[in-house]
Scaffold this motif. Sequence first.
Motif, PDB file in Angstrom:
ATOM      1  N   THR A  15       0.839  -1.202   0.000  1.00  0.00           N
ATOM      2  CA  THR A  15       0.000   0.000   0.000  1.00  0.00           C
ATOM      3  C   THR A  15       0.876   1.255   0.000  1.00  0.00           C
ATOM      4  O   THR A  15       2.067   1.191   0.327  1.00  0.00           O
ATOM      5  N   CYS A  39      -5.054  -6.171   8.925  1.00  0.00           N
ATOM      6  CA  CYS A  39      -4.254  -4.952   8.894  1.00  0.00           C
ATOM      7  C   CYS A  39      -3.688  -4.656  10.275  1.00  0.00           C
ATOM      8  O   CYS A  39      -4.150  -5.207  11.278  1.00  0.00           O
ATOM      9  N   GLU A  40      -2.715  -3.777  10.311  1.00  0.00           N
ATOM     10  CA  GLU A  40      -2.125  -3.375  11.584  1.00  0.00           C
ATOM     11  C   GLU A  40      -3.083  -2.478  12.368  1.00  0.00           C
ATOM     12  O   GLU A  40      -3.289  -2.668  13.554  1.00  0.00           O
ATOM     13  N   THR A  42      -6.895  -0.794  12.058  1.00  0.00           N
ATOM     14  CA  THR A  42      -8.145  -0.772  11.284  1.00  0.00           C
ATOM     15  C   THR A  42      -8.534   0.650  10.877  1.00  0.00           C
ATOM     16  O   THR A  42      -9.167   0.847   9.836  1.00  0.00           O
ATOM     17  N   THR A  45      -6.463   1.460   7.615  1.00  0.00           N
ATOM     18  CA  THR A  45      -6.897   0.689   6.445  1.00  0.00           C
ATOM     19  C   THR A  45      -8.327   1.011   6.061  1.00  0.00           C
ATOM     20  O   THR A  45      -8.674   0.984   4.874  1.00  0.00           O
ATOM     21  N   ALA A  86      -2.630  -6.172   4.704  1.00  0.00           N
ATOM     22  CA  ALA A  86      -1.986  -4.906   4.351  1.00  0.00           C
ATOM     23  C   ALA A  86      -1.373  -4.275   5.589  1.00  0.00           C
ATOM     24  O   ALA A  86      -1.957  -4.312   6.675  1.00  0.00           O
ATOM     25  N   SER A  87      -0.180  -3.720   5.439  1.00  0.00           N
ATOM     26  CA  SER A  87       0.427  -2.933   6.511  1.00  0.00           C
ATOM     27  C   SER A  87      -0.198  -1.539   6.500  1.00  0.00           C
ATOM     28  O   SER A  87      -0.958  -1.190   5.598  1.00  0.00           O
ATOM     29  N   ASP A  88       0.157  -0.747   7.505  1.00  0.00           N
ATOM     30  CA  ASP A  88      -0.316   0.640   7.496  1.00  0.00           C
ATOM     31  C   ASP A  88       0.224   1.370   6.273  1.00  0.00           C
ATOM     32  O   ASP A  88      -0.441   2.250   5.721  1.00  0.00           O
TER      33      ASP A  88
END
Length: 295
Positions: A15, A39-40, A42, A45, A86-88
Amino acid sequence: MGEIKRMGRLYVVGTPIGNLGDLTPRAAEAFRTADAVCCEDTRVTSKLLAHLDISRPLVRCDENVIATRAPQLVERMLAGETIAFASDAGMPSVSDPGQVLVDAAREAGVDVEVVPGPSACVTALVASGIPCEHFFFEGFLPRKHGERVRRLRELAAIPGALLFYESPHRIEATLVAIAEVFPARCVALCRELTKLHEEVLRDRAPELLETVRARGELRGEMVVVVAPPTADELASRTSIPVDACETDPDEALRGDIREALAAGEPASAIAKRLSQRYSRRKREVYDLVLELQDA
């Protein structure tokens, strides 16, 4: 004949690190296809998905909970669901807890598909102007000054650029250590990459430290790029101390784990940090952490 159930898959989605224009069409499609998005954070994301006009259930999988949630997520994928992680920002698994889920999925035979995207370390390396034919990505350095200096000295003989992630409140302390170990090397501090106020500060390590001190508080996530050693510097480091040869790396790792556990550091955070320091698989270090935790 009964219906053959199809196994799901894991999408590992890169991302944007700051500019939403860097999100790829393939990444958006992966989110649309997923039954749930891990995700890290919420909140971060959910804003990204809202930008894409996509609504999907979000599952928090930061470093504190991903190890305990990974088995349940793998079961969902084995049952046919598609999960996106997905990461931040940037590529998951690069100095990021996502590797735990990737390892668990692969061990269970789940298909893992990587959707490439922006990477802060590579972006910084190119933006720094420092020679990048060879480079070594370290991630975050240890928190304590003595450990930080020791790790930098261990990295001193690597014949390539060194890359570190850093946060605003620790950047001065990190530059102090870098100036102590590499006083003659050029260092680039890259911050706010791809954003409106992107900036690259570049100078010899001591001078860069003074610049940062004079500037006061700097904002944004940062990447520090240290130039490769010169031929003379490499030649001066060819001899290895006898005591370094006698050190048991496994015992040194166990000692660092015990110290981190005593300080109350979460198991997943210990595994992430020490797997980078000792160049070991994160899952292997995590299992050792649990072993020592229960001892």
